[in-house]
Structure formats: structure tokens, C-alpha cells
Design a protein around this motif. Structure first.
Motif, PDB file in Angstrom:
ATOM      1  N   PRO A  32      15.625  44.931-105.456  1.00  0.00           N
ATOM      2  CA  PRO A  32      15.081  43.830-106.045  1.00  0.00           C
ATOM      3  C   PRO A  32      14.327  44.419-107.206  1.00  0.00           C
ATOM      4  O   PRO A  32      13.908  43.603-108.294  1.00  0.00           O
ATOM      5  CB  PRO A  32      14.157  43.235-105.012  1.00  0.00           C
ATOM      6  CG  PRO A  32      14.626  43.367-103.799  1.00  0.00           C
ATOM      7  CD  PRO A  32      15.234  44.823-104.042  1.00  0.00           C
ATOM      8  N   PHE A  33      13.876  45.548-107.267  1.00  0.00           N
ATOM      9  CA  PHE A  33      12.960  46.164-108.231  1.00  0.00           C
ATOM     10  C   PHE A  33      13.776  46.838-109.374  1.00  0.00           C
ATOM     11  O   PHE A  33      13.533  46.947-110.568  1.00  0.00           O
ATOM     12  CB  PHE A  33      11.786  47.020-107.609  1.00  0.00           C
ATOM     13  CG  PHE A  33      10.824  47.547-108.660  1.00  0.00           C
ATOM     14  CD1 PHE A  33       9.856  46.606-109.124  1.00  0.00           C
ATOM     15  CD2 PHE A  33      10.684  48.827-109.102  1.00  0.00           C
ATOM     16  CE1 PHE A  33       8.830  47.056-109.755  1.00  0.00           C
ATOM     17  CE2 PHE A  33       9.891  49.265-109.914  1.00  0.00           C
ATOM     18  CZ  PHE A  33       9.053  48.332-110.469  1.00  0.00           C
ATOM     19  N   CYS A  34      14.627  47.821-109.064  1.00  0.00           N
ATOM     20  CA  CYS A  34      15.319  48.838-109.655  1.00  0.00           C
ATOM     21  C   CYS A  34      16.731  48.668-109.937  1.00  0.00           C
ATOM     22  O   CYS A  34      17.451  49.268-110.867  1.00  0.00           O
ATOM     23  CB  CYS A  34      15.103  50.271-109.427  1.00  0.00           C
ATOM     24  SG  CYS A  34      16.026  50.963-108.091  1.00  0.00           S
ATOM     25  N   ARG A  35      17.359  47.555-109.397  1.00  0.00           N
ATOM     26  CA  ARG A  35      18.873  47.318-109.050  1.00  0.00           C
ATOM     27  C   ARG A  35      19.748  48.639-108.585  1.00  0.00           C
ATOM     28  O   ARG A  35      21.053  48.634-108.912  1.00  0.00           O
ATOM     29  CB  ARG A  35      19.343  46.797-110.504  1.00  0.00           C
ATOM     30  CG  ARG A  35      20.460  45.681-110.202  1.00  0.00           C
ATOM     31  CD  ARG A  35      20.958  45.330-111.470  1.00  0.00           C
ATOM     32  NE  ARG A  35      21.749  44.094-111.451  1.00  0.00           N
ATOM     33  CZ  ARG A  35      23.246  44.229-111.299  1.00  0.00           C
ATOM     34  NH1 ARG A  35      23.665  45.427-111.615  1.00  0.00           N
ATOM     35  NH2 ARG A  35      23.892  43.162-111.213  1.00  0.00           N
ATOM     36  N   HIS A  36      19.066  49.406-108.000  1.00  0.00           N
ATOM     37  CA  HIS A  36      19.996  50.609-107.201  1.00  0.00           C
ATOM     38  C   HIS A  36      21.070  49.823-106.551  1.00  0.00           C
ATOM     39  O   HIS A  36      20.382  48.914-105.633  1.00  0.00           O
ATOM     40  CB  HIS A  36      19.041  51.440-106.665  1.00  0.00           C
ATOM     41  CG  HIS A  36      19.868  52.573-105.889  1.00  0.00           C
ATOM     42  ND1 HIS A  36      20.371  53.667-106.397  1.00  0.00           N
ATOM     43  CD2 HIS A  36      20.270  52.517-104.444  1.00  0.00           C
ATOM     44  CE1 HIS A  36      21.152  54.374-105.482  1.00  0.00           C
ATOM     45  NE2 HIS A  36      20.879  53.776-104.362  1.00  0.00           N
ATOM     46  N   CYS A  80      18.068  40.096-107.236  1.00  0.00           N
ATOM     47  CA  CYS A  80      18.483  39.593-106.029  1.00  0.00           C
ATOM     48  C   CYS A  80      19.258  40.663-105.291  1.00  0.00           C
ATOM     49  O   CYS A  80      20.093  41.270-105.639  1.00  0.00           O
ATOM     50  CB  CYS A  80      19.444  38.416-106.134  1.00  0.00           C
ATOM     51  SG  CYS A  80      19.996  37.952-104.345  1.00  0.00           S
ATOM     52  N   PRO A  81      18.917  41.252-103.969  1.00  0.00           N
ATOM     53  CA  PRO A  81      19.234  42.162-103.311  1.00  0.00           C
ATOM     54  C   PRO A  81      20.821  41.741-102.849  1.00  0.00           C
ATOM     55  O   PRO A  81      21.321  42.699-102.492  1.00  0.00           O
ATOM     56  CB  PRO A  81      18.163  42.313-102.070  1.00  0.00           C
ATOM     57  CG  PRO A  81      17.682  41.137-102.027  1.00  0.00           C
ATOM     58  CD  PRO A  81      17.505  40.489-103.510  1.00  0.00           C
ATOM     59  N   ALA A  82      21.029  40.681-102.573  1.00  0.00           N
ATOM     60  CA  ALA A  82      22.301  40.062-102.216  1.00  0.00           C
ATOM     61  C   ALA A  82      23.366  40.280-103.168  1.00  0.00           C
ATOM     62  O   ALA A  82      24.614  40.536-102.957  1.00  0.00           O
ATOM     63  CB  ALA A  82      22.189  38.851-101.614  1.00  0.00           C
ATOM     64  N   CYS A  83      23.092  39.752-104.599  1.00  0.00           N
ATOM     65  CA  CYS A  83      24.095  39.791-105.530  1.00  0.00           C
ATOM     66  C   CYS A  83      23.807  40.374-106.750  1.00  0.00           C
ATOM     67  O   CYS A  83      24.546  40.271-107.707  1.00  0.00           O
ATOM     68  CB  CYS A  83      24.468  38.159-105.639  1.00  0.00           C
ATOM     69  SG  CYS A  83      23.108  37.263-106.549  1.00  0.00           S
ATOM     70  N   GLY A  84      22.604  40.975-106.847  1.00  0.00           N
ATOM     71  CA  GLY A  84      22.119  41.491-108.068  1.00  0.00           C
ATOM     72  C   GLY A  84      21.659  40.342-109.265  1.00  0.00           C
ATOM     73  O   GLY A  84      21.456  41.062-110.394  1.00  0.00           O
ATOM     74  N   GLU A 132      29.551  45.935 -98.670  1.00  0.00           N
ATOM     75  CA  GLU A 132      30.005  46.997 -99.731  1.00  0.00           C
ATOM     76  C   GLU A 132      28.711  47.249-100.586  1.00  0.00           C
ATOM     77  O   GLU A 132      28.710  48.165-101.353  1.00  0.00           O
ATOM     78  CB  GLU A 132      31.195  46.548-100.285  1.00  0.00           C
ATOM     79  CG  GLU A 132      31.307  45.346-101.034  1.00  0.00           C
ATOM     80  CD  GLU A 132      31.737  44.300-100.047  1.00  0.00           C
ATOM     81  OE1 GLU A 132      32.338  43.155-100.580  1.00  0.00           O
ATOM     82  OE2 GLU A 132      31.771  44.413 -98.731  1.00  0.00           O
ATOM     83  N   ALA A 133      27.833  46.184-100.840  1.00  0.00           N
ATOM     84  CA  ALA A 133      27.009  46.426-101.686  1.00  0.00           C
ATOM     85  C   ALA A 133      25.736  45.562-101.763  1.00  0.00           C
ATOM     86  O   ALA A 133      25.791  44.342-101.346  1.00  0.00           O
ATOM     87  CB  ALA A 133      27.431  45.806-103.313  1.00  0.00           C
ATOM     88  N   VAL A 134      24.695  46.173-101.721  1.00  0.00           N
ATOM     89  CA  VAL A 134      23.323  45.370-101.624  1.00  0.00           C
ATOM     90  C   VAL A 134      22.530  46.088-102.838  1.00  0.00           C
ATOM     91  O   VAL A 134      22.699  47.283-103.173  1.00  0.00           O
ATOM     92  CB  VAL A 134      22.432  45.805-100.584  1.00  0.00           C
ATOM     93  CG1 VAL A 134      21.121  45.249-100.517  1.00  0.00           C
ATOM     94  CG2 VAL A 134      23.175  45.179 -99.218  1.00  0.00           C
ATOM     95  N   TRP A 135      21.516  45.277-103.728  1.00  0.00           N
ATOM     96  CA  TRP A 135      20.901  45.705-104.941  1.00  0.00           C
ATOM     97  C   TRP A 135      19.324  45.596-104.584  1.00  0.00           C
ATOM     98  O   TRP A 135      18.913  44.888-103.795  1.00  0.00           O
ATOM     99  CB  TRP A 135      21.323  44.685-105.772  1.00  0.00           C
ATOM    100  CG  TRP A 135      22.458  44.687-106.447  1.00  0.00           C
ATOM    101  CD1 TRP A 135      22.860  45.698-107.548  1.00  0.00           C
ATOM    102  CD2 TRP A 135      23.799  44.237-106.095  1.00  0.00           C
ATOM    103  NE1 TRP A 135      24.185  45.551-107.755  1.00  0.00           N
ATOM    104  CE2 TRP A 135      24.850  44.722-106.881  1.00  0.00           C
ATOM    105  CE3 TRP A 135      23.932  43.436-105.029  1.00  0.00           C
ATOM    106  CZ2 TRP A 135      26.069  44.071-106.663  1.00  0.00           C
ATOM    107  CZ3 TRP A 135      25.213  42.751-104.936  1.00  0.00           C
ATOM    108  CH2 TRP A 135      26.246  43.272-105.737  1.00  0.00           C
TER     109      TRP A 135
END
Length: 334
Positions: free
Chosen positions: A61-65, A160-164, A56-59
């Protein structure tokens, strides 16, 4: 005549074509931020993508989109998938036509007054996909201290792309590692450029590469201080770009300033490096009276251009590391 083609078309109806995305030799797969204003490329560990990352969600690593996990394919992967899907469909249609033509021709009587034949040129074509190669290895490998997912980026990662999760200390350490890596790669870059672009271009590019290390270090330390200082209040704008003001802010916050964590010689050296960064950013590196006055650097005369060495970069990194250790210890005691 077209029985095989019709059957193949019926089989393909509603079917999808799966394209495998290969991991690199370290087990990482390429991802790209779907935000069109960012499109930051990074890598994630393939096992962690399956076991830690959530659908449901990936972030970024640079802009936190933030977007669901199926939105993070790279542009190259999407284009490759389209080309592979087209090749597979084209191959199936071609092969069914080829099969139909052979069957049609086999049914024709050899003794007929009128005979017909069907010809499909080209041999049998592939009907399976070829995996795309993962991109070249990225320089910076990171493991999130919060969820322990592994990913890698070119440059710095803030989230972090997995948990933000955002780690101020990890981001700063990663930035310093990147600066050292850039400094250490100059020789290799220079040799490659000499062979492809000539000595003059190689010299200009490598000089710029070393000079950006100074700016990278100052900005990294500024962001680090801003993040660490948040628990004490809001610092004035760009205060941590100025050493004296930064030291005073920390004295008010933790009762210790930069003179507690570095020697006088180290502070003087860091002051010179900060002033060099300012001169590179605002005066194209040409020494002026203000630089000589503020830095106390007696190695230059007005009108000369600064020369940034690998030793300057290493001194900057060492000083900033020492300050960060002092800040973290003081913050934990406060």
C-alpha cells in the motif's frame, strides 16, 4: 532402544509444520512489505485475503512493490513460525525418546545380575504450535473503491494491496482522517508520557506531534492536487505547495480558483497556516521578517516562536476539505 525415535523421524520426513496466524478482534491479519527498503506493515481483512486477493500478486500500500501472496509475512510472524516449528520438532523427538526409555526400562529383568536403565529428563513436551497474536489495531481502516478489499495501515496508504489501485481522492481523505486522529490523541499521549518520561518530555513530544499535523496537511494537499491535475498536464515542481500559484493553475485548468471555493477570511487563514508550515520546516518555527510580510499575521513579533494549537490543525483540515470539494466538482464539470 531407539525404535520410537526412528519411527518418529521417519514420520517427520517430508512433513511440514503449520503455524496459525490469528486475526485481531476486527478480523484483520498482519502483513509486511517484502521489499527490504520499505518493509511497510499493514493489515488486511482475513476474509478478503482468502476471497479477493490473488496468489500471484499482492501490492504494498505504500511503495507498490509487487510479490506473490506467500511473501507478505511479517518479520515477527516468520520468527515466531521458526521458533514454533523448532519447539514442535524438539517436542516430538523428546517424547519419542521418553517413550523409548519407558519401553526399554519395562523390558529389563528385575532378577538379572546386570541391569540397565535409560532416563530422559523432563515431562512430555508440546507437539503443537501456538498462534501468534496479531499486532495492535491500526488506526486507519480502508476499503478499496475498485475491488472492495479491506485493509488498514498506520499513516497513509497510496495503493490497494489486492489490486494495486491508487485513488487520489481516497488517499487525501485518509490523510486528513489521520491528521485529525493525531490531533485528537495528543491528550492521551501526553498523560502517558507524563507518567513514564516526565512533564518536560511529554510537553516536547506533544508539541512536535501537533506541529507535524500542519506539515502533513500541506503535503497531503500537494499530492492530492498533483494527482487531480494530471489530466490537465504536468504542473511545475512543488507548485501546489504555494497557494497563489496553485490557485492560478486551477483557474487555467477549470476556470475557477481558490477564491471561488473559500471566503477571503478563509484564504487569509490558510495563507497564515501555510506560512507557519514553511517557518517550522525552514526556520525552526522562529518568526522572522519574511514570515510577517508574507503571512500578514499580526499576533507575533520577530524573534518569537510559533505556537501551533489543535484549533490551527482543525482549521487547516476544514479549509483543505473545502478546497478539495470545489476542485472535484469543477473537474467533473470540465
Amino acid at each position: 532402544m531407539f525404535e520410537d525415535l526412528i519411527k518418529e523421524m521417519e514420520r517427520m520426513n517430508g512433513q511440514s509444520v503449520s503455524v496459525v496466524i490469528e486475526s485481531d478482534e476486527k478480523g484483520y491479519i498482519d502483513k509486511q512489505c517484502p521489499n527490504e527498503d520499505c518493509e511497510f506493515i499493514f493489515k488486511v481483512n482475513e476474509e478478503d485475503w482468502a476471497n479477493i486477493f490473488k496468489d500471484e500478486a499482492v501490492w504494498c500500500p505504500f511503495c507498490r512493490h509487487e510479490d506473490p501472496s506467500d511473501q507478505w509475512f511479517t518479520i515477527e510472524q516468520v520468527e515466531h513460525a521458526k521458533a514454533e516449528a523448532f519447539a514442535v520438532i524438539q517436542g516430538k523427538i523428546h517424547n519419542s525418546l521418553l517413550s523409548g526409555a519407558q519401553k526399554f526400562n519395562g523390558r529389563q529383568s528385575k532378577n538379572s545380575f546386570i541391569s540397565m536403565s535409560m532416563k530422559v529428563t523432563g515431562g512430555s513436551k508440546r507437539t503443537h504450535t501456538i498462534p501468534a497474536k496479531a499486532a495492535d489495531l491500526m488506526q486507519l481502516e480502508i476499503q478499496c473503491e475498485n475491488c472492495e478489499s479491506r485493509f488498514s495501515v498506520v499513516g497513509s496508504a497510496y495503493f490497494c494491496p489486492a489490486c494495486g489501485h491508487n485513488s487520489v481522492t481516497r488517499t487525501f481523505r485518509d490523510s486528513l482522517r489521520k491528521i485529525r486522529a493525531k490531533k485528537d490523541s495528543v491528550g492521551v499521549v501526553k498523560q502517558a508520557l507524563i507518567e513514564t518520561a516526565g512533564k518536560d518530555e511529554a510537553e516536547l513530544t506533544c508539541r512536535s506531534l501537533i506541529e507535524t499535523c500542519i506539515s502533513d496537511g500541506v503535503v497531503a494537499f500537494q499530492k492530492y492536487c498533483e494527482g487531480m491535475y494530471d489530466v490537465f498536464g504536468k504542473a511545475p515542481f512543488n507548485a501546489f505547495q504555494r497557494l497563489e500559484q496553485a490557485s492560478e493553475l486551477w483557474k487555467k485548468a477549470v476556470q475557477k480558483g481558490f477564491d471561488e471555493w473559500m471566503s477571503k477570511d478563509e484564504i487569509n487563514l490558510l495563507r497564515i497556516l501555510y506560512q507557519k508550515r514553511h517557518l517550522l520546516a525552514h526556520n525552526e518555527g522562529i518568526v522572522d521578517e519574511k514570515y510577517l510580510e508574507k503571512s500578514g499575521d499580526n499576533k507575533y513579533k520577530e524573534g518569537q516562536r510559533l505556537i501551533i494549537s489543535a484549533n490551527d490543525v482543525e482549521n487547516l483540515v476544514v479549509c483543505l476539505e473545502k478546497l478539495s470539494i470545489g476542485i472535484e466538482e469543477a473537474c467533473s464539470d470540465a
